[in-house]
Scaffold this motif. Structure first.
Motif, PDB file in Angstrom:
ATOM      1  N   ILE A  27       0.835  -1.201   0.000  1.00  9.22           N
ATOM      2  CA  ILE A  27       0.000   0.000   0.000  1.00  9.22           C
ATOM      3  C   ILE A  27       0.875   1.259   0.000  1.00  9.22           C
ATOM      4  N   PHE A  28       1.946   1.242   0.750  1.00  7.79           N
ATOM      5  CA  PHE A  28       2.858   2.388   0.797  1.00  7.79           C
ATOM      6  C   PHE A  28       3.430   2.664  -0.594  1.00  7.79           C
ATOM      7  N   ASP A  29       3.868   1.613  -1.281  1.00 13.15           N
ATOM      8  CA  ASP A  29       4.418   1.761  -2.636  1.00 13.15           C
ATOM      9  C   ASP A  29       3.351   2.279  -3.603  1.00 13.15           C
ATOM     10  N   LEU A  30       2.141   1.751  -3.501  1.00  9.44           N
ATOM     11  CA  LEU A  30       1.052   2.188  -4.368  1.00  9.44           C
ATOM     12  C   LEU A  30       0.750   3.668  -4.146  1.00  9.44           C
ATOM     13  N   CYS A  31       0.709   4.078  -2.917  1.00 13.55           N
ATOM     14  CA  CYS A  31       0.432   5.480  -2.599  1.00 13.55           C
ATOM     15  C   CYS A  31       1.475   6.397  -3.244  1.00 13.55           C
ATOM     16  N   ALA A  32       2.727   6.007  -3.197  1.00  4.94           N
ATOM     17  CA  ALA A  32       3.801   6.810  -3.794  1.00  4.94           C
ATOM     18  C   ALA A  32       3.635   6.924  -5.312  1.00  4.94           C
ATOM     19  N   LYS A  33       3.154   5.866  -5.949  1.00  2.81           N
ATOM     20  CA  LYS A  33       2.947   5.889  -7.403  1.00  2.81           C
ATOM     21  C   LYS A  33       1.720   6.715  -7.778  1.00  2.81           C
ATOM     22  N   VAL A  34       0.697   6.683  -6.953  1.00  2.68           N
ATOM     23  CA  VAL A  34      -0.552   7.377  -7.247  1.00  2.68           C
ATOM     24  C   VAL A  34      -0.448   8.874  -6.975  1.00  2.68           C
ATOM     25  N   GLN A  35       0.331   9.267  -5.988  1.00  2.32           N
ATOM     26  CA  GLN A  35       0.424  10.665  -5.541  1.00  2.32           C
ATOM     27  C   GLN A  35       0.612  11.656  -6.690  1.00  2.32           C
ATOM     28  N   ALA A  44      -6.919   8.822  -0.200  1.00  2.00           N
ATOM     29  CA  ALA A  44      -7.795   7.681   0.096  1.00  2.00           C
ATOM     30  C   ALA A  44      -6.971   6.437   0.407  1.00  2.00           C
ATOM     31  N   ILE A  45      -5.903   6.237  -0.336  1.00  2.00           N
ATOM     32  CA  ILE A  45      -5.020   5.097  -0.074  1.00  2.00           C
ATOM     33  C   ILE A  45      -4.362   5.247   1.292  1.00  2.00           C
ATOM     34  N   ASP A  46      -3.987   6.465   1.625  1.00  8.51           N
ATOM     35  CA  ASP A  46      -3.389   6.717   2.943  1.00  8.51           C
ATOM     36  C   ASP A  46      -4.377   6.393   4.061  1.00  8.51           C
ATOM     37  N   ARG A  47      -5.654   6.710   3.860  1.00  4.92           N
ATOM     38  CA  ARG A  47      -6.664   6.359   4.867  1.00  4.92           C
ATOM     39  C   ARG A  47      -6.784   4.838   4.993  1.00  4.92           C
ATOM     40  N   ALA A  48      -6.709   4.141   3.862  1.00  8.39           N
ATOM     41  CA  ALA A  48      -6.732   2.675   3.907  1.00  8.39           C
ATOM     42  C   ALA A  48      -5.510   2.156   4.660  1.00  8.39           C
ATOM     43  N   HIS A  49      -4.383   2.799   4.464  1.00  2.12           N
ATOM     44  CA  HIS A  49      -3.152   2.436   5.162  1.00  2.12           C
ATOM     45  C   HIS A  49      -3.327   2.600   6.669  1.00  2.12           C
ATOM     46  N   THR A  50      -3.978   3.678   7.070  1.00  2.00           N
ATOM     47  CA  THR A  50      -4.241   3.919   8.496  1.00  2.00           C
ATOM     48  C   THR A  50      -5.156   2.830   9.061  1.00  2.00           C
ATOM     49  N   ALA A  51      -6.182   2.471   8.313  1.00  6.31           N
ATOM     50  CA  ALA A  51      -7.102   1.413   8.756  1.00  6.31           C
ATOM     51  C   ALA A  51      -6.380   0.073   8.843  1.00  6.31           C
ATOM     52  N   LEU A  52      -5.478  -0.184   7.919  1.00  2.83           N
ATOM     53  CA  LEU A  52      -4.711  -1.423   7.951  1.00  2.83           C
ATOM     54  C   LEU A  52      -3.838  -1.479   9.202  1.00  2.83           C
ATOM     55  N   PHE A  53      -3.225  -0.358   9.556  1.00  2.74           N
ATOM     56  CA  PHE A  53      -2.423  -0.311  10.771  1.00  2.74           C
ATOM     57  C   PHE A  53      -3.292  -0.583  11.998  1.00  2.74           C
ATOM     58  N   GLU A  54      -4.503  -0.048  11.994  1.00  2.00           N
ATOM     59  CA  GLU A  54      -5.424  -0.297  13.098  1.00  2.00           C
ATOM     60  C   GLU A  54      -5.753  -1.793  13.195  1.00  2.00           C
ATOM     61  N   ALA A  55      -5.989  -2.421  12.054  1.00  3.18           N
ATOM     62  CA  ALA A  55      -6.279  -3.865  12.041  1.00  3.18           C
ATOM     63  C   ALA A  55      -5.084  -4.648  12.575  1.00  3.18           C
ATOM     64  N   TRP A  56      -3.884  -4.271  12.155  1.00  2.00           N
ATOM     65  CA  TRP A  56      -2.677  -4.943  12.630  1.00  2.00           C
ATOM     66  C   TRP A  56      -2.561  -4.813  14.144  1.00  2.00           C
ATOM     67  N   THR A  57      -2.878  -3.616  14.655  1.00  2.00           N
ATOM     68  CA  THR A  57      -2.823  -3.388  16.096  1.00  2.00           C
ATOM     69  C   THR A  57      -3.786  -4.313  16.835  1.00  2.00           C
ATOM     70  N   TYR A  58      -5.006  -4.451  16.308  1.00  2.00           N
ATOM     71  CA  TYR A  58      -5.974  -5.361  16.924  1.00  2.00           C
ATOM     72  C   TYR A  58      -5.452  -6.799  16.924  1.00  2.00           C
ATOM     73  N   LEU A  59      -4.793  -7.185  15.859  1.00  2.00           N
ATOM     74  CA  LEU A  59      -4.256  -8.553  15.784  1.00  2.00           C
ATOM     75  C   LEU A  59      -3.091  -8.763  16.748  1.00  2.00           C
ATOM     76  N   CYS A  60      -2.431  -7.682  17.137  1.00  2.33           N
ATOM     77  CA  CYS A  60      -1.320  -7.782  18.093  1.00  2.33           C
ATOM     78  C   CYS A  60      -1.804  -7.868  19.532  1.00  2.33           C
ATOM     79  N   THR A  61      -3.030  -7.438  19.768  1.00  3.30           N
ATOM     80  CA  THR A  61      -3.580  -7.420  21.124  1.00  3.30           C
ATOM     81  C   THR A  61      -4.451  -8.644  21.322  1.00  3.30           C
ATOM     82  N   PRO A  62      -4.077  -9.511  22.248  1.00  2.00           N
ATOM     83  CA  PRO A  62      -4.897 -10.706  22.472  1.00  2.00           C
ATOM     84  C   PRO A  62      -6.295 -10.320  22.912  1.00  2.00           C
TER      85      PRO A  62
END
Length: 71
Positions: A27-35, A44-62
């Motif tokens: 997603i980071f690479d795609l955002c750089a190409k789209v910018q 919009a891609i950056d917002r998706a990136h933020t949501a993905l980080f949130e999902a990753w955080t949830y997966l890190c928390t038991p």
């Protein structure tokens, strides 16, 4: 819950964290190409990136079993 079931859940969480982390790089690479083409689309891609980080955080928390019993 059986220990093997708990082990399977944790193994799945680890695999999903890895997949989410790998997708983060894509997603980071795609955002750089789209910018340069569409800053709005990059935002919009950056917002998706933020949501993905949130999902990753949830997966890190038991999950907390106590939360499930309070509702």
């Amino acid at each position: 819950m059986e220990t093997s079931t708990l082990d399977n859940i944790e193994e799945n969480r680890v695999n999903l964290r890895r997949a989410t982390h790998d997708l983060n790089d894509t997603i980071f690479d795609l955002c750089a190409k789209v910018q340069p083409i569409s800053p709005e689309a990059a935002l919009a891609i950056d917002r998706a990136h933020t949501a993905l980080f949130e999902a990753w955080t949830y997966l890190c928390t038991p999950p907390d079993d106590d939360d499930d019993h309070g509702h």
